[in-house]
Design a protein around this motif. Structure first.
Motif, short mmCIF file in Angstrom:
data_model
loop_
_atom_site.label_atom_id
_atom_site.label_comp_id
_atom_site.label_asym_id
_atom_site.label_seq_id
_atom_site.Cartn_x
_atom_site.Cartn_y
_atom_site.Cartn_z
N GLY A 37 0.80 -1.21 0.00
CA GLY A 37 0.00 0.00 0.00
C GLY A 37 0.83 1.26 0.00
N PRO A 38 0.19 2.41 -0.26
CA PRO A 38 0.89 3.70 -0.24
C PRO A 38 1.13 4.16 1.19
CG PRO A 38 -1.46 4.03 -0.63
CD PRO A 38 -1.23 2.54 -0.62
N PRO A 39 2.09 5.07 1.40
CA PRO A 39 2.32 5.63 2.74
C PRO A 39 1.09 6.39 3.23
CG PRO A 39 4.16 6.11 1.28
CD PRO A 39 3.06 5.60 0.42
N SER A 40 0.95 6.48 4.54
CA SER A 40 -0.18 7.21 5.12
C SER A 40 0.03 8.71 5.03
CB SER A 40 -0.36 6.81 6.59
OG SER A 40 -1.41 7.57 7.19
N VAL A 41 -1.07 9.43 4.81
CA VAL A 41 -1.03 10.89 4.80
C VAL A 41 -1.64 11.46 6.07
CG1 VAL A 41 -1.10 11.00 2.28
CG2 VAL A 41 -3.24 11.02 3.57
N ILE A 42 -1.97 10.59 7.02
CA ILE A 42 -2.60 11.01 8.27
C ILE A 42 -1.53 11.40 9.30
CG2 ILE A 42 -4.01 10.25 10.22
CD1 ILE A 42 -5.55 10.78 7.66
N GLY A 43 -1.74 12.56 9.91
CA GLY A 43 -0.84 13.04 10.95
C GLY A 43 -1.58 13.27 12.25
N ALA A 44 -0.90 13.91 13.19
CA ALA A 44 -1.48 14.15 14.52
C ALA A 44 -2.73 15.02 14.44
CB ALA A 44 -0.43 14.78 15.43
N GLU A 45 -2.76 15.99 13.54
CA GLU A 45 -3.92 16.87 13.44
C GLU A 45 -5.16 16.11 13.00
OE1 GLU A 45 -3.08 20.18 10.95
OE2 GLU A 45 -1.51 21.00 12.26
#
Length: 214
Positions: A37-45
């Motif tokens: 899968g692709p890397p995650s684009v989810i961060g702390a915010e």
């Protein structure tokens, strides 16, 4: 729909109840398989927004992915999850039907796509409300578990009949839902849920009814 009351006991009491974002405890790296899968684009915010939007308890331990983390990079006692799981009623425990189907297949619950979670949670709630016993056999009588992506090894439920037990979300409708905006496969984080598989399995134990979508 809230599915927490009828979940399996696989979700034991969480350690470190005040943790908001946890670090990887034991990464699943070094596999003979390439990262999936692709890397995650989810961060702390984004995780903070999810907590507020879906009223997640503070004792739910969520690890924000590192920039290079793929969906298959979850650690021991972690489950990769998407916002689409929350919109279906998931909060802090894996719904029993999701857990049972995952156990039967020998896969991580995170390999089931969000619409599959929605269907299984709806079936579980239907059984709870009407005193019906809905288990793996009943689900597989009405649905086949089909391979959604052979490169990322995700699965979905395909109705066996023309009239599915749960109304399906049409593809044209999904595009208007916040959980499916953009590429949903890139919007994942990791939740600490003890007792679940720490391996992103490329082959499930259940082979009957699994078909690749062309």
């Amino acid at each position: 729909m809230d599915s927490s009351d009828s979940s399996l006991d696989l979700t034991a009491k969480l350690e470190n109840p005040k943790a908001i974002v946890a670090r990887r405890t034991s990464p699943v790296r070094g596999s003979r398989y390439p990262p999936i899968g692709p890397p995650s684009v989810i961060g702390a915010e984004e995780v903070a927004v999810w907590r507020k939007k879906y009223e997640l308890p503070d004792d739910v331990v969520i690890r924000v992915p590192d920039p290079e983390d793929r969906v298959s990079d979850f650690g021991v006692d972690e489950v990769p999850f998407y916002e689409g799981y929350f919109t279906s009623g998931f909060r802090d425990r894996i719904p029993s039907l999701v857990a049972k189907i995952s156990e039967t297949l020998g896969i991580s619950p995170g390999q089931l796509n969000p619409p599959a979670w929605r269907t299984l949670i709806a079936l579980q709630n239907l059984g709870d409300l009407n005193g019906l016993v809905i288990g793996v056999a009943e689900v597989l009588y009405s649905y086949s578990v089909s391979l959604l992506s052979g490169t990322e090894w995700r699965y979905h439920l395909r109705p066996r009949g023309k009239e599915p037990l749960v109304r399906e979300i049409l593809k044209k409708e999904r595009k208007r839902l916040p959980a499916f905006e953009g590429n949903w496969t890139e919007k994942f984080a990791f939740m600490h849920l003890p007792g679940f598989s720490s391996i992103w399995r490329l082959e499930g134990r259940l082979v009957v009814g699994i078909k690749k979508i062309i």
